[in-house]
Design a protein around this motif. Sequence first.
Motif, PDB file in Angstrom:
ATOM      1  N   VAL A 152     -16.752  -8.545   4.644  1.00 48.36           N
ATOM      2  CA  VAL A 152     -15.997  -7.531   3.831  1.00 48.36           C
ATOM      3  C   VAL A 152     -15.466  -6.344   4.903  1.00 48.36           C
ATOM      4  CG1 VAL A 152     -16.056  -5.605   2.220  1.00 48.36           C
ATOM      5  CG2 VAL A 152     -17.092  -7.874   1.501  1.00 48.36           C
ATOM      6  N   MET A 153     -16.513  -5.895   5.696  1.00 46.59           N
ATOM      7  CA  MET A 153     -16.050  -4.747   6.567  1.00 46.59           C
ATOM      8  C   MET A 153     -15.155  -5.144   7.680  1.00 46.59           C
ATOM      9  SD  MET A 153     -19.586  -2.586   6.891  1.00 46.59           S
ATOM     10  CE  MET A 153     -20.593  -3.959   7.593  1.00 46.59           C
ATOM     11  N   SER A 154     -15.335  -6.254   8.228  1.00 48.88           N
ATOM     12  CA  SER A 154     -14.433  -6.961   9.122  1.00 48.88           C
ATOM     13  C   SER A 154     -12.962  -7.201   8.639  1.00 48.88           C
ATOM     14  CB  SER A 154     -15.062  -8.125   9.914  1.00 48.88           C
ATOM     15  OG  SER A 154     -15.121  -9.048   9.125  1.00 48.88           O
ATOM     16  N   SER A 155     -13.018  -7.746   7.587  1.00 51.88           N
ATOM     17  CA  SER A 155     -11.730  -8.242   6.923  1.00 51.88           C
ATOM     18  C   SER A 155     -10.712  -6.884   6.646  1.00 51.88           C
ATOM     19  CB  SER A 155     -11.890  -9.172   5.889  1.00 51.88           C
ATOM     20  OG  SER A 155     -12.660  -8.620   4.838  1.00 51.88           O
ATOM     21  N   ILE A 156     -11.525  -5.949   6.064  1.00 50.63           N
ATOM     22  CA  ILE A 156     -10.851  -4.712   5.968  1.00 50.63           C
ATOM     23  C   ILE A 156     -10.441  -3.879   7.056  1.00 50.63           C
ATOM     24  CG2 ILE A 156     -11.298  -2.134   4.871  1.00 50.63           C
ATOM     25  CD1 ILE A 156     -12.697  -3.477   2.661  1.00 50.63           C
ATOM     26  N   LEU A 157     -11.075  -4.000   7.952  1.00 51.18           N
ATOM     27  CA  LEU A 157     -10.688  -3.440   9.423  1.00 51.18           C
ATOM     28  C   LEU A 157      -9.514  -4.104  10.001  1.00 51.18           C
ATOM     29  CD1 LEU A 157     -13.972  -2.454  11.360  1.00 51.18           C
ATOM     30  CD2 LEU A 157     -12.032  -0.878  10.307  1.00 51.18           C
ATOM     31  N   VAL A 158      -9.752  -5.317  10.010  1.00 50.77           N
ATOM     32  CA  VAL A 158      -8.313  -6.275  10.411  1.00 50.77           C
ATOM     33  C   VAL A 158      -7.322  -5.815   9.523  1.00 50.77           C
ATOM     34  CG1 VAL A 158      -7.435  -8.438  10.585  1.00 50.77           C
ATOM     35  CG2 VAL A 158      -9.743  -7.993  11.393  1.00 50.77           C
ATOM     36  N   TRP A 159      -7.344  -5.783   8.196  1.00 44.71           N
ATOM     37  CA  TRP A 159      -6.308  -5.339   7.607  1.00 44.71           C
ATOM     38  C   TRP A 159      -5.349  -4.034   7.744  1.00 44.71           C
ATOM     39  CZ3 TRP A 159      -2.308  -7.841   5.223  1.00 44.71           C
ATOM     40  CH2 TRP A 159      -1.739  -7.017   3.940  1.00 44.71           C
ATOM     41  N   PHE A 160      -6.466  -3.120   8.014  1.00 41.67           N
ATOM     42  CA  PHE A 160      -6.075  -1.608   8.354  1.00 41.67           C
ATOM     43  C   PHE A 160      -5.209  -1.782   9.561  1.00 41.67           C
ATOM     44  CE2 PHE A 160      -7.134   2.110  10.629  1.00 41.67           C
ATOM     45  CZ  PHE A 160      -6.515   3.098   9.893  1.00 41.67           C
ATOM     46  N   PHE A 161      -5.746  -2.551  10.537  1.00 43.47           N
ATOM     47  CA  PHE A 161      -4.983  -2.277  11.846  1.00 43.47           C
ATOM     48  C   PHE A 161      -3.773  -3.268  11.790  1.00 43.47           C
ATOM     49  CE2 PHE A 161      -9.310  -1.396  13.518  1.00 43.47           C
ATOM     50  CZ  PHE A 161      -8.929   0.012  13.899  1.00 43.47           C
ATOM     51  N   PHE A 162      -3.588  -4.283  10.871  1.00 47.29           N
ATOM     52  CA  PHE A 162      -2.470  -5.073  10.725  1.00 47.29           C
ATOM     53  C   PHE A 162      -1.499  -4.180  10.017  1.00 47.29           C
ATOM     54  CE2 PHE A 162       0.005  -7.673   7.930  1.00 47.29           C
ATOM     55  CZ  PHE A 162       0.625  -8.353   8.702  1.00 47.29           C
ATOM     56  N   LEU A 163      -1.659  -3.227   9.088  1.00 43.32           N
ATOM     57  CA  LEU A 163      -0.762  -2.548   8.484  1.00 43.32           C
ATOM     58  C   LEU A 163      -0.474  -1.408   9.105  1.00 43.32           C
ATOM     59  CD1 LEU A 163      -2.296  -2.051   4.794  1.00 43.32           C
ATOM     60  CD2 LEU A 163      -0.476  -3.365   5.731  1.00 43.32           C
ATOM     61  N   ARG A 164      -1.024  -1.018  10.312  1.00 42.33           N
ATOM     62  CA  ARG A 164      -0.777   0.028  11.034  1.00 42.33           C
ATOM     63  C   ARG A 164       0.372  -0.588  12.022  1.00 42.33           C
ATOM     64  NH1 ARG A 164      -5.349   3.525  13.699  1.00 42.33           N
ATOM     65  NH2 ARG A 164      -3.353   4.642  14.347  1.00 42.33           N
ATOM     66  N   LYS A 165       0.255  -1.601  12.484  1.00 43.94           N
ATOM     67  CA  LYS A 165       1.362  -2.236  13.434  1.00 43.94           C
ATOM     68  C   LYS A 165       2.554  -2.903  12.649  1.00 43.94           C
ATOM     69  CE  LYS A 165      -1.673  -3.807  17.219  1.00 43.94           C
ATOM     70  NZ  LYS A 165      -2.336  -4.657  17.774  1.00 43.94           N
ATOM     71  N   HIS A 166       2.511  -3.028  11.327  1.00 36.86           N
ATOM     72  CA  HIS A 166       3.576  -3.736  10.578  1.00 36.86           C
ATOM     73  C   HIS A 166       3.679  -2.738   9.186  1.00 36.86           C
ATOM     74  CE1 HIS A 166       1.451  -6.994  12.815  1.00 36.86           C
ATOM     75  NE2 HIS A 166       2.844  -7.500  12.957  1.00 36.86           N
ATOM     76  N   LYS A 167       4.420  -1.640   9.744  1.00 34.61           N
ATOM     77  CA  LYS A 167       4.627  -0.808   8.505  1.00 34.61           C
ATOM     78  C   LYS A 167       5.641  -1.261   7.655  1.00 34.61           C
ATOM     79  CE  LYS A 167       2.827   3.232  10.639  1.00 34.61           C
ATOM     80  NZ  LYS A 167       2.727   4.687  10.419  1.00 34.61           N
ATOM     81  N   PRO A 168       5.652  -1.380   6.237  1.00 37.02           N
ATOM     82  CA  PRO A 168       6.554  -1.687   5.707  1.00 37.02           C
ATOM     83  C   PRO A 168       8.133  -0.873   5.725  1.00 37.02           C
ATOM     84  CG  PRO A 168       5.171  -0.616   4.165  1.00 37.02           C
ATOM     85  CD  PRO A 168       4.535  -0.702   5.538  1.00 37.02           C
ATOM     86  N   ALA A 169       9.180  -1.938   5.820  1.00 36.91           N
ATOM     87  CA  ALA A 169      10.419  -1.365   5.733  1.00 36.91           C
ATOM     88  C   ALA A 169      10.723  -0.397   4.525  1.00 36.91           C
ATOM     89  CB  ALA A 169      11.657  -2.313   6.072  1.00 36.91           C
ATOM     90  N   THR A 170      11.484   0.762   4.843  1.00 35.38           N
ATOM     91  CA  THR A 170      11.724   1.530   3.361  1.00 35.38           C
ATOM     92  C   THR A 170      12.923   2.127   3.781  1.00 35.38           C
ATOM     93  OG1 THR A 170      11.136   3.355   2.313  1.00 35.38           O
ATOM     94  CG2 THR A 170      10.480   3.361   4.578  1.00 35.38           C
ATOM     95  N   ASP A 171      13.839   2.625   2.664  1.00 35.18           N
ATOM     96  CA  ASP A 171      15.110   3.059   2.903  1.00 35.18           C
ATOM     97  C   ASP A 171      14.960   4.705   3.215  1.00 35.18           C
ATOM     98  OD1 ASP A 171      14.265   3.634   0.556  1.00 35.18           O
ATOM     99  OD2 ASP A 171      16.416   3.593  -0.426  1.00 35.18           O
ATOM    100  N   GLN A 172      13.732   5.119   3.008  1.00 39.29           N
ATOM    101  CA  GLN A 172      13.424   6.607   3.215  1.00 39.29           C
ATOM    102  C   GLN A 172      12.090   6.711   4.052  1.00 39.29           C
ATOM    103  OE1 GLN A 172      13.288   8.311  -0.727  1.00 39.29           O
ATOM    104  NE2 GLN A 172      15.455   8.345  -0.937  1.00 39.29           N
ATOM    105  N   PRO A 173      12.358   6.762   5.009  1.00 37.02           N
ATOM    106  CA  PRO A 173      11.140   6.492   6.170  1.00 37.02           C
ATOM    107  C   PRO A 173      10.129   8.036   6.252  1.00 37.02           C
ATOM    108  CG  PRO A 173      12.901   6.379   7.476  1.00 37.02           C
ATOM    109  CD  PRO A 173      13.165   6.280   5.967  1.00 37.02           C
ATOM    110  N   LYS A 174      11.077   9.077   5.927  1.00 37.02           N
ATOM    111  CA  LYS A 174      10.506  10.337   6.327  1.00 37.02           C
ATOM    112  C   LYS A 174      10.280  10.911   4.795  1.00 37.02           C
ATOM    113  CE  LYS A 174      12.750  11.062  10.420  1.00 37.02           C
ATOM    114  NZ  LYS A 174      13.482  11.791  11.260  1.00 37.02           N
ATOM    115  N   LEU A 175      10.036  10.018   3.716  1.00 40.73           N
ATOM    116  CA  LEU A 175       9.761  10.615   2.297  1.00 40.73           C
ATOM    117  C   LEU A 175       8.465  11.540   2.526  1.00 40.73           C
ATOM    118  CD1 LEU A 175      10.642  10.579  -0.627  1.00 40.73           C
ATOM    119  CD2 LEU A 175       9.192   8.801  -0.916  1.00 40.73           C
ATOM    120  N   ASN A 176       7.345  11.321   2.768  1.00 39.27           N
ATOM    121  CA  ASN A 176       6.312  11.959   2.922  1.00 39.27           C
ATOM    122  C   ASN A 176       6.046  12.808   4.037  1.00 39.27           C
ATOM    123  OD1 ASN A 176       5.631  11.532   0.132  1.00 39.27           O
ATOM    124  ND2 ASN A 176       4.679   9.372   0.644  1.00 39.27           N
ATOM    125  N   LEU A 177       6.888  12.807   5.020  1.00 32.39           N
ATOM    126  CA  LEU A 177       6.854  13.612   6.004  1.00 32.39           C
ATOM    127  C   LEU A 177       7.773  14.686   6.191  1.00 32.39           C
ATOM    128  CD1 LEU A 177       6.606  10.415   8.623  1.00 32.39           C
ATOM    129  CD2 LEU A 177       4.721  11.864   7.482  1.00 32.39           C
TER     130      LEU A 177
END
Length: 150
Positions: free
Chosen positions: A66-91
């Motif tokens: 569980v811990m290793s799969s969550i870490l792998v998923w976390f780092f995968f999401l950091r590298k592959h951010k979803p495309a959005t039409d408003q990338p600065k929405l919460n920035l």
Amino acid sequence: MDAFFSQLEFWHWFAFAVLLIIVDVATGANFLFLWGGIAAAFVGVLLLIMPKMGWEYQLMIFGLGVMSSILVWFFFLRKHKPATDQPKLNLRNEQYIDRVFNLDEPIVNGRGKIRVGDTWWKVKGADLPQGTKIKVVAVDGVILIVEKVE
């Protein structure tokens, strides 16, 4: 308690995996329980191959899975951010880059303030008098980096 865990069989892990995946889908947990389900299925497969594996090892493999799969998923999401039409929405501070404002407080010793809507923002740049038109060129945390507009 030891008697309960010592009777774990491979199909218990498969049932637990299915239950966790159903919980993930039903609650919309964004894959949080899915990783536990995958880890439980993995332990079930290992137990099917090695039926004499102790319950301590089963729980340890499940926890590490569980811990290793969550870490792998976390780092995968950091590298592959979803495309959005408003990338600065919460920035919010980055939304002001390339915008022009009037300097509300003079920049003295490299620091000043501007008012954007109902919020005061600290600015950093060359010393300038109050009322000067400035352009936000970058952001440093919550401080806007500005330059004089020519």
